[in-house]
Design a protein around this motif. Structure first.
Motif, short mmCIF file in Angstrom:
data_model
loop_
_atom_site.label_atom_id
_atom_site.label_comp_id
_atom_site.label_asym_id
_atom_site.label_seq_id
_atom_site.Cartn_x
_atom_site.Cartn_y
_atom_site.Cartn_z
N SER A 31 39.33 79.04 43.88
CA SER A 31 40.46 78.42 44.51
C SER A 31 41.59 79.24 44.53
N TYR A 32 41.70 80.45 43.62
CA TYR A 32 42.90 81.27 43.35
C TYR A 32 42.85 82.59 43.75
N GLY A 33 43.75 83.27 44.50
CA GLY A 33 44.09 84.64 44.54
C GLY A 33 44.31 85.28 43.27
N MET A 34 43.92 86.22 42.98
CA MET A 34 43.93 86.98 41.82
C MET A 34 44.58 88.31 41.80
N GLY A 35 45.19 88.80 40.78
CA GLY A 35 46.02 90.10 40.77
C GLY A 35 45.98 90.87 39.55
N TRP A 36 46.25 92.01 39.61
CA TRP A 36 46.47 92.64 38.30
C TRP A 36 47.91 93.46 38.45
N PHE A 37 48.46 93.31 37.52
CA PHE A 37 50.20 94.03 37.64
C PHE A 37 49.80 94.83 36.30
N ARG A 38 51.12 95.60 36.07
CA ARG A 38 51.19 96.42 34.78
C ARG A 38 52.57 96.74 34.74
N GLN A 39 52.76 97.02 33.33
CA GLN A 39 54.15 97.33 32.72
C GLN A 39 54.22 98.35 32.07
N TYR A 95 48.16 93.33 33.11
CA TYR A 95 48.08 91.67 33.22
C TYR A 95 47.25 91.30 34.42
N CYS A 96 46.53 90.21 34.07
CA CYS A 96 45.84 89.43 35.21
C CYS A 96 46.73 88.34 35.59
N ALA A 97 46.84 87.70 36.80
CA ALA A 97 47.23 86.55 37.27
C ALA A 97 46.77 85.75 38.39
N ALA A 98 46.83 84.63 38.27
CA ALA A 98 46.30 83.65 39.29
C ALA A 98 47.36 83.09 40.18
N SER A 99 46.96 83.05 41.44
CA SER A 99 47.89 82.55 42.43
C SER A 99 47.28 81.41 43.14
N ARG A 100 48.02 80.24 43.65
CA ARG A 100 47.36 79.38 44.51
C ARG A 100 47.28 79.91 46.04
N ARG A 101 47.95 81.05 46.20
CA ARG A 101 47.92 81.64 47.49
C ARG A 101 46.62 82.18 47.96
N TYR A 102 46.10 82.89 49.09
CA TYR A 102 45.06 83.23 49.43
C TYR A 102 44.94 84.78 48.52
N TYR A 103 46.06 85.47 48.20
CA TYR A 103 46.34 86.51 47.70
C TYR A 103 47.63 87.02 47.83
N SER A 104 48.22 87.87 46.94
CA SER A 104 49.60 88.11 47.06
C SER A 104 49.82 89.46 46.37
N ARG A 105 50.83 90.57 46.64
CA ARG A 105 51.24 91.59 45.90
C ARG A 105 52.68 91.14 45.18
N TYR A 106 53.12 90.05 45.22
CA TYR A 106 54.32 89.71 44.96
C TYR A 106 54.15 88.83 43.43
N ASP A 107 54.76 89.34 42.30
CA ASP A 107 54.51 88.56 41.20
C ASP A 107 55.10 87.26 41.08
N SER A 108 56.00 86.97 41.85
CA SER A 108 56.76 85.49 41.93
C SER A 108 55.80 84.54 42.53
N GLN A 109 54.84 84.96 43.22
CA GLN A 109 53.83 84.08 43.73
C GLN A 109 52.76 83.75 43.06
N TYR A 110 52.61 84.22 41.61
CA TYR A 110 51.57 83.97 40.82
C TYR A 110 52.11 82.76 39.61
N GLU A 111 51.43 81.76 39.57
CA GLU A 111 51.63 80.76 38.70
C GLU A 111 51.18 81.02 37.36
N TYR A 112 50.07 81.74 37.01
CA TYR A 112 49.53 81.98 35.80
C TYR A 112 49.09 83.16 35.31
#
Length: 123
Positions: A31-39, A95-112
């Motif tokens: 139920s979560y869109g997932m993303g990868w980010f890096r720093q 970093y991996c992250a989970a969003s309640r949105r369908y998916y997103s490229r914006y880190d502010s839209q990830y909850e976990y």
């Protein structure tokens, strides 16, 4: 309690490959869109790739398009990032992250968020 745990980072030579994994628990993963980010050191966190709930839609940063592939296995509650043709500029904490949105490229839209895994590309 939501947990995202990344693994698979390490030291690799330029041109090499790595596969990152992110194991999720405490969430209905499908139920979560997932993303990868890096720093990278001294830089802001940046978007790498995202994937929709069922995996049918993916999105990539221009810098990794054609080299990285994001995928997910909802039966195993696991997210992946296959990284090929690695370059020195790919060095960062991923970093991996989970969003309640369908998916997103914006880190502010990830909850976990996970705690990150270090990727170092160097000869």
């Amino acid at each position: 309690q939501v947990q995202l745990v990344e693994s698979g980072g390490g030291l690799v030579q330029p041109g090499g490959s790595l596969r990152l994994s992110c194991a999720a628990s405490g969430v209905t993963f499908s139920s979560y869109g997932m993303g990868w980010f890096r720093q990278a050191p001294g830089q802001e966190r940046e978007f790498v790739a995202a994937i929709s709930w069922g995996g049918g839609t993916t999105d990539y940063a221009d810098s990794v398009k054609g080299r990285f592939t994001i995928s997910r296995d909802n039966n195993k509650n696991t997210l992946y990032l296959q990284m090929n043709s690695l370059k020195a500029e790919d060095t960062a904490v991923y970093y991996c992250a989970a969003s309640r949105r369908y998916y997103s490229r914006y880190d502010s839209q990830y909850e976990y968020w996970g705690q990150g895994t270090q990727v170092t590309v160097s000869s």
